[in-house]
Structure formats: structure tokens, C-alpha cells
Design a protein around this motif. Structure first.
Motif, PDB file in Angstrom:
ATOM      1  N   PRO A  39     -12.588  15.287 -44.698  1.00 52.20           N
ATOM      2  CA  PRO A  39     -11.630  14.854 -45.734  1.00 52.20           C
ATOM      3  C   PRO A  39     -12.236  13.867 -46.731  1.00 52.20           C
ATOM      4  CG  PRO A  39     -10.566  14.875 -43.590  1.00 52.20           C
ATOM      5  CD  PRO A  39     -12.031  15.059 -43.341  1.00 52.20           C
ATOM      6  N   THR A  40     -13.091  12.969 -46.249  1.00 56.32           N
ATOM      7  CA  THR A  40     -13.753  12.021 -47.145  1.00 56.32           C
ATOM      8  C   THR A  40     -14.692  12.747 -48.096  1.00 56.32           C
ATOM      9  OG1 THR A  40     -13.624  10.269 -45.488  1.00 56.32           O
ATOM     10  CG2 THR A  40     -15.237   9.985 -47.251  1.00 56.32           C
ATOM     11  N   LYS A  41     -15.410  13.746 -47.594  1.00 55.21           N
ATOM     12  CA  LYS A  41     -16.311  14.517 -48.453  1.00 55.21           C
ATOM     13  C   LYS A  41     -15.532  15.232 -49.550  1.00 55.21           C
ATOM     14  CE  LYS A  41     -20.083  15.393 -45.218  1.00 55.21           C
ATOM     15  NZ  LYS A  41     -20.931  16.413 -44.568  1.00 55.21           N
ATOM     16  N   LEU A  42     -14.379  15.810 -49.189  1.00 56.53           N
ATOM     17  CA  LEU A  42     -13.584  16.529 -50.180  1.00 56.53           C
ATOM     18  C   LEU A  42     -13.037  15.582 -51.242  1.00 56.53           C
ATOM     19  CD1 LEU A  42     -11.604  19.067 -47.961  1.00 56.53           C
ATOM     20  CD2 LEU A  42     -13.827  19.344 -49.067  1.00 56.53           C
ATOM     21  N   GLN A  43     -12.648  14.379 -50.821  1.00 53.88           N
ATOM     22  CA  GLN A  43     -12.149  13.404 -51.790  1.00 53.88           C
ATOM     23  C   GLN A  43     -13.264  12.962 -52.728  1.00 53.88           C
ATOM     24  OE1 GLN A  43      -8.898  12.359 -52.293  1.00 53.88           O
ATOM     25  NE2 GLN A  43      -9.834  11.500 -54.134  1.00 53.88           N
ATOM     26  N   MET A  44     -14.474  12.801 -52.190  1.00 53.57           N
ATOM     27  CA  MET A  44     -15.607  12.419 -53.039  1.00 53.57           C
ATOM     28  C   MET A  44     -15.939  13.520 -54.035  1.00 53.57           C
ATOM     29  SD  MET A  44     -18.067  10.501 -50.246  1.00 53.57           S
ATOM     30  CE  MET A  44     -19.302  10.016 -51.462  1.00 53.57           C
ATOM     31  N   LEU A  45     -15.850  14.775 -53.599  1.00 53.06           N
ATOM     32  CA  LEU A  45     -16.075  15.888 -54.519  1.00 53.06           C
ATOM     33  C   LEU A  45     -15.062  15.849 -55.665  1.00 53.06           C
ATOM     34  CD1 LEU A  45     -16.829  18.863 -52.100  1.00 53.06           C
ATOM     35  CD2 LEU A  45     -18.399  17.847 -53.738  1.00 53.06           C
ATOM     36  N   LYS A  46     -13.815  15.609 -55.319  1.00 47.52           N
ATOM     37  CA  LYS A  46     -12.776  15.524 -56.345  1.00 47.52           C
ATOM     38  C   LYS A  46     -13.071  14.401 -57.334  1.00 47.52           C
ATOM     39  CE  LYS A  46      -7.802  14.890 -56.977  1.00 47.52           C
ATOM     40  NZ  LYS A  46      -6.510  14.628 -56.293  1.00 47.52           N
ATOM     41  N   LEU A 102     -12.570  26.404 -53.885  1.00 51.04           N
ATOM     42  CA  LEU A 102     -13.364  25.717 -52.866  1.00 51.04           C
ATOM     43  C   LEU A 102     -12.480  24.881 -51.961  1.00 51.04           C
ATOM     44  CD1 LEU A 102     -16.196  24.897 -51.755  1.00 51.04           C
ATOM     45  CD2 LEU A 102     -16.155  23.010 -53.406  1.00 51.04           C
ATOM     46  N   MET A 103     -11.542  24.144 -52.547  1.00 53.70           N
ATOM     47  CA  MET A 103     -10.666  23.278 -51.764  1.00 53.70           C
ATOM     48  C   MET A 103      -9.735  24.087 -50.856  1.00 53.70           C
ATOM     49  SD  MET A 103     -11.477  20.144 -52.349  1.00 53.70           S
ATOM     50  CE  MET A 103     -13.173  20.766 -52.466  1.00 53.70           C
ATOM     51  N   THR A 104      -9.267  25.227 -51.353  1.00 50.11           N
ATOM     52  CA  THR A 104      -8.389  26.075 -50.542  1.00 50.11           C
ATOM     53  C   THR A 104      -9.102  26.549 -49.283  1.00 50.11           C
ATOM     54  OG1 THR A 104      -7.127  26.817 -52.468  1.00 50.11           O
ATOM     55  CG2 THR A 104      -7.057  28.215 -50.515  1.00 50.11           C
ATOM     56  N   GLU A 105     -10.349  26.997 -49.439  1.00 54.56           N
ATOM     57  CA  GLU A 105     -11.103  27.464 -48.275  1.00 54.56           C
ATOM     58  C   GLU A 105     -11.451  26.307 -47.344  1.00 54.56           C
ATOM     59  OE1 GLU A 105     -12.997  29.894 -45.524  1.00 54.56           O
ATOM     60  OE2 GLU A 105     -11.519  30.313 -47.094  1.00 54.56           O
ATOM     61  N   ALA A 106     -11.803  25.155 -47.920  1.00 56.87           N
ATOM     62  CA  ALA A 106     -12.121  23.993 -47.089  1.00 56.87           C
ATOM     63  C   ALA A 106     -10.911  23.574 -46.260  1.00 56.87           C
ATOM     64  CB  ALA A 106     -12.594  22.836 -47.959  1.00 56.87           C
ATOM     65  N   ASN A 107      -9.743  23.572 -46.876  1.00 59.44           N
ATOM     66  CA  ASN A 107      -8.533  23.194 -46.142  1.00 59.44           C
ATOM     67  C   ASN A 107      -8.129  24.253 -45.120  1.00 59.44           C
ATOM     68  OD1 ASN A 107      -7.605  20.537 -47.123  1.00 59.44           O
ATOM     69  ND2 ASN A 107      -7.615  21.544 -49.110  1.00 59.44           N
ATOM     70  N   ARG A 108      -8.429  25.519 -45.413  1.00 60.57           N
ATOM     71  CA  ARG A 108      -8.199  26.562 -44.418  1.00 60.57           C
ATOM     72  C   ARG A 108      -9.044  26.307 -43.169  1.00 60.57           C
ATOM     73  NH1 ARG A 108      -9.971  31.171 -42.093  1.00 60.57           N
ATOM     74  NH2 ARG A 108     -12.040  30.939 -43.020  1.00 60.57           N
ATOM     75  N   VAL A 109     -10.302  25.939 -43.393  1.00 59.21           N
ATOM     76  CA  VAL A 109     -11.198  25.647 -42.276  1.00 59.21           C
ATOM     77  C   VAL A 109     -10.698  24.434 -41.498  1.00 59.21           C
ATOM     78  CG1 VAL A 109     -13.508  24.811 -41.695  1.00 59.21           C
ATOM     79  CG2 VAL A 109     -13.230  26.742 -43.276  1.00 59.21           C
ATOM     80  N   ILE A 110     -10.277  23.394 -42.213  1.00 58.44           N
ATOM     81  CA  ILE A 110      -9.758  22.197 -41.542  1.00 58.44           C
ATOM     82  C   ILE A 110      -8.567  22.554 -40.650  1.00 58.44           C
ATOM     83  CG2 ILE A 110      -8.546  20.010 -41.915  1.00 58.44           C
ATOM     84  CD1 ILE A 110     -10.294  19.626 -44.409  1.00 58.44           C
ATOM     85  N   ASN A 111      -7.646  23.318 -41.183  1.00 61.42           N
ATOM     86  CA  ASN A 111      -6.466  23.699 -40.407  1.00 61.42           C
ATOM     87  C   ASN A 111      -6.830  24.593 -39.232  1.00 61.42           C
ATOM     88  OD1 ASN A 111      -4.619  22.263 -41.989  1.00 61.42           O
ATOM     89  ND2 ASN A 111      -4.457  23.941 -43.474  1.00 61.42           N
ATOM     90  N   LEU A 112      -7.820  25.461 -39.431  1.00 63.60           N
ATOM     91  CA  LEU A 112      -8.295  26.318 -38.346  1.00 63.60           C
ATOM     92  C   LEU A 112      -8.880  25.481 -37.214  1.00 63.60           C
ATOM     93  CD1 LEU A 112      -9.077  29.062 -37.126  1.00 63.60           C
ATOM     94  CD2 LEU A 112     -11.143  29.009 -38.559  1.00 63.60           C
ATOM     95  N   VAL A 113      -9.707  24.498 -37.568  1.00 65.77           N
ATOM     96  CA  VAL A 113     -10.326  23.652 -36.547  1.00 65.77           C
ATOM     97  C   VAL A 113      -9.265  22.822 -35.824  1.00 65.77           C
ATOM     98  CG1 VAL A 113     -11.952  21.775 -36.148  1.00 65.77           C
ATOM     99  CG2 VAL A 113     -12.530  23.585 -37.757  1.00 65.77           C
ATOM    100  N   LYS A 114      -8.273  22.338 -36.559  1.00 60.84           N
ATOM    101  CA  LYS A 114      -7.182  21.596 -35.920  1.00 60.84           C
ATOM    102  C   LYS A 114      -6.436  22.476 -34.925  1.00 60.84           C
ATOM    103  CE  LYS A 114      -6.220  18.174 -39.533  1.00 60.84           C
ATOM    104  NZ  LYS A 114      -5.230  17.707 -40.546  1.00 60.84           N
ATOM    105  N   PHE A 117      -8.559  22.866 -31.760  1.00 56.83           N
ATOM    106  CA  PHE A 117      -8.524  21.717 -30.875  1.00 56.83           C
ATOM    107  C   PHE A 117      -7.132  21.471 -30.293  1.00 56.83           C
ATOM    108  CE2 PHE A 117     -12.465  20.236 -33.120  1.00 56.83           C
ATOM    109  CZ  PHE A 117     -13.264  20.169 -31.994  1.00 56.83           C
ATOM    110  N   GLY A 118      -6.114  21.914 -30.983  1.00 54.32           N
ATOM    111  CA  GLY A 118      -4.759  21.690 -30.511  1.00 54.32           C
ATOM    112  C   GLY A 118      -4.237  20.331 -30.957  1.00 54.32           C
ATOM    113  N   VAL A 119      -2.937  20.178 -30.861  1.00 50.80           N
ATOM    114  CA  VAL A 119      -2.304  18.924 -31.281  1.00 50.80           C
ATOM    115  C   VAL A 119      -2.852  17.765 -30.460  1.00 50.80           C
ATOM    116  CG1 VAL A 119      -0.117  17.665 -31.474  1.00 50.80           C
ATOM    117  CG2 VAL A 119      -0.206  20.115 -31.971  1.00 50.80           C
ATOM    118  N   GLY A 120      -3.313  16.746 -31.180  1.00 51.39           N
ATOM    119  CA  GLY A 120      -3.842  15.569 -30.493  1.00 51.39           C
ATOM    120  C   GLY A 120      -5.238  15.746 -29.954  1.00 51.39           C
ATOM    121  N   GLY A 121      -5.849  16.917 -30.239  1.00 44.68           N
ATOM    122  CA  GLY A 121      -7.168  17.175 -29.674  1.00 44.68           C
ATOM    123  C   GLY A 121      -8.324  16.692 -30.509  1.00 44.68           C
TER     124      GLY A 121
END
Length: 260
Positions: A39-46, A102-114, A117-121
Motif C-alpha cells: 500500500p505504501t508503494k502504491l501511494q508513492m506511485l500516485k 495498474l492500480m486496479t490490478e494491484a488492488n486485485r492482487v492485494i485482495n487476493l492475498v488477503k 491469508f483469511g481474515v486476521g491472517g
């Protein structure tokens, strides 16, 4: 137990990623670091896009590209690669027009990883430098926390692994008598903010340090001009990213053996 099929069925090339990480335990631990940092990397890109700073945008998107490829997120890696090439060409128009993609795909990956790991993981855990009293050390200079932690995990039982986020930190470490006497080899990235790898090589050359601290390059920069420029210094070898554990061990052994 985490279901790796969640990743695979959503396009993650986990099999390829395991050529680097070796096992799912290491993959998962490092993936948690990625999730805490992206998330920090994406904010820096923005931020860099908004002020038109294509030089620093290129550095950050290069890091995102490398991370995505390490973990098998090939679609994100390809998008980030195109942004890297265009930002290096100072093509702000392209970056602006395709930023949402780029941001749409990055956020898709973030949500996929979440989801994986599962809630709280998900935690902000990262490998911690072990408390050891090694009488020999290696200096790893790279702006990617993933790369620094990966190399630390490989060598932590054999060396004190000293890390630097950029060239300035590396030079400060080399000038610190409490640390420099232990250093047997340097693994140096080229593309870093603030002080890059070539500036470190210039400093080493001007102070006759390349024999004292044998240095090999670990980099994602693979253009012919940069590679030829690097070999003009008295470096030992160059290892291109992405690499695996065997590659890193091989280049470190070669580098240390040049420390006569």
C-alpha cells in the motif's frame, strides 16, 4: 491451513515462485511482508505521478514489478514493467492514461492475498536480524526489503548480514570501523534512490576499496549499456533479478573467494 488453489485459480504462478522461495513456508512469510508494504508503494506511485516525477516513479514501479514477478503475479508484473519502460522514457502521458489500470490490478492482487491469508491472517511481520556473533559479515545493498530479507534468510546462520537501503547507507557502513572489519563481500543493487549503485562503485574505486571489499552486482537492470558500465569496475560478477537461492549462494561464494 491456507488453500494455495485460491492463488492458482486467480492467476498466480505459484510453481514459478517456488523456484525462488523453495517452500510454501518461506513464500507465505515473505508474501506477508509484501502485503504490509505494497500500500505504501502504491501511494508513492500516485504521489510521483501527480507531481510528474518520472525518475522516482520508475524506481518505485520497478520495485513493484520485481515483487509481482517473485510471487507469480505475472499480470501485475507485466503492467508494472510497461509503466517502468514508459516512465524511464519520461512518458507522463502514458503513465497518467494507464495508471488506473495498474492500480486496479494491484488492488486485485492485494485482495487476493488477503483472501488467501483469511481474515486476521495478515501481519506486518518480516524476518528479523538474528542476534549472532559472527566474525564475518556480508553487506547487502538493495532498496527492496524483500530482497534484503530473502538474502538474510539464506545466510543468517553463516554470516552476519548487514543491510543497507541505498548507497548512502552502504558508504556509511563501510566507513564504520565497528562494522567494516567483518565484511567479506558486498552484494550491490544498481537502481536505488538517493545514492545508486554506480555512485557506490565510484566511491569504492576512488578509495581503492574494491579489492578490500569484493563486490558483485545483484540487479534488475539488464540493459546492455548498464551491464557494460558495471563491468568497467573491478567487480566480481553480475546476477540479474529475479534469481533463486542457488544463484545467490553461487555468486556469494564466487565473490568471497576473490577476497584474497
Amino acid at each position: 491451513m491456507k488453500d494455495v488453489n485460491i492463488l492458482i485459480e486467480n492467476g498466480a504462478n505459484v510453481k514459478k515462485a517456488l523456484e525462488l522461495f523453495g517452500d510454501m513456508e518461506t513464500y507465505d512469510a515473505t508474501l506477508e511482508v509484501f502485503l504490509s508494504e505494497v500500500p505504501t508503494k502504491l501511494q508513492m506511485l500516485k504521489n510521483y505521478k501527480e507531481i510528474g516525477d518520472m525518475a522516482n516513479y520508475a524506481i518505485q514501479v520497478h520495485s513493484l514489478k520485481s515483487d509481482a514477478r517473485y510471487f507469480g503475479f505475472d499480470a501485475l508484473g507485466e503492467l508494472a514493467y510497461e509503466h517502468e519502460m514508459q516512465s524511464k522514457a519520461n512518458n507522463l502521458y502514458y503513465v497518467t492514461e494507464h495508471f488506473d489500470e495498474l492500480m486496479t490490478e494491484a488492488n486485485r492482487v492485494i485482495n487476493l492475498v488477503k483472501k488467501y491469508f483469511g481474515v486476521g491472517g495478515v501481519t506486518e511481520a518480516e524476518y528479523k536480524k538474528p542476534e549472532v556473533n559472527h566474525d564475518k559479515a556480508i553487506l547487502v545493498v538493495d532498496d527492496s526489503n524483500l530482497i534484503r530479507n530473502f538474502i538474510l534468510k539464506i545466510f543468517k546462520d553463516d554470516f552476519e548480514v548487514i543491510v543497507a537501503n541505498d548507497g548512502k547507507e552502504a558508504i556509511d557502513i563501510i566507513n564504520d570501523e565497528a562494522q567494516n572489519s567483518k565484511i567479506k563481500a558486498v552484494l550491490l543493487d544498481l537502481n536505488m534512490p538517493n545514492v545508486d549503485g554506480f555512485e557506490v562503485l565510484d566511491y569504492f574505486k576512488s578509495n581503492d576499496l574494491l579489492k578490500k571489499y569484493p563486490t558483485s552486482i545483484i540487479t534488475g537492470v539488464d540493459d546492455k549499456e548498464s551491464i557494460e558500465k558495471a563491468y568497467k569496475y573491478q567487480i566480481v560478477d553480475i546476477l540479474l533479478k529475479p534469481f533463486n537461492e542457488r544463484d545467490v549462494k553461487k555468486i556469494l561464494e564466487k565473490t568471497i573467494n576473490n577476497n584474497i
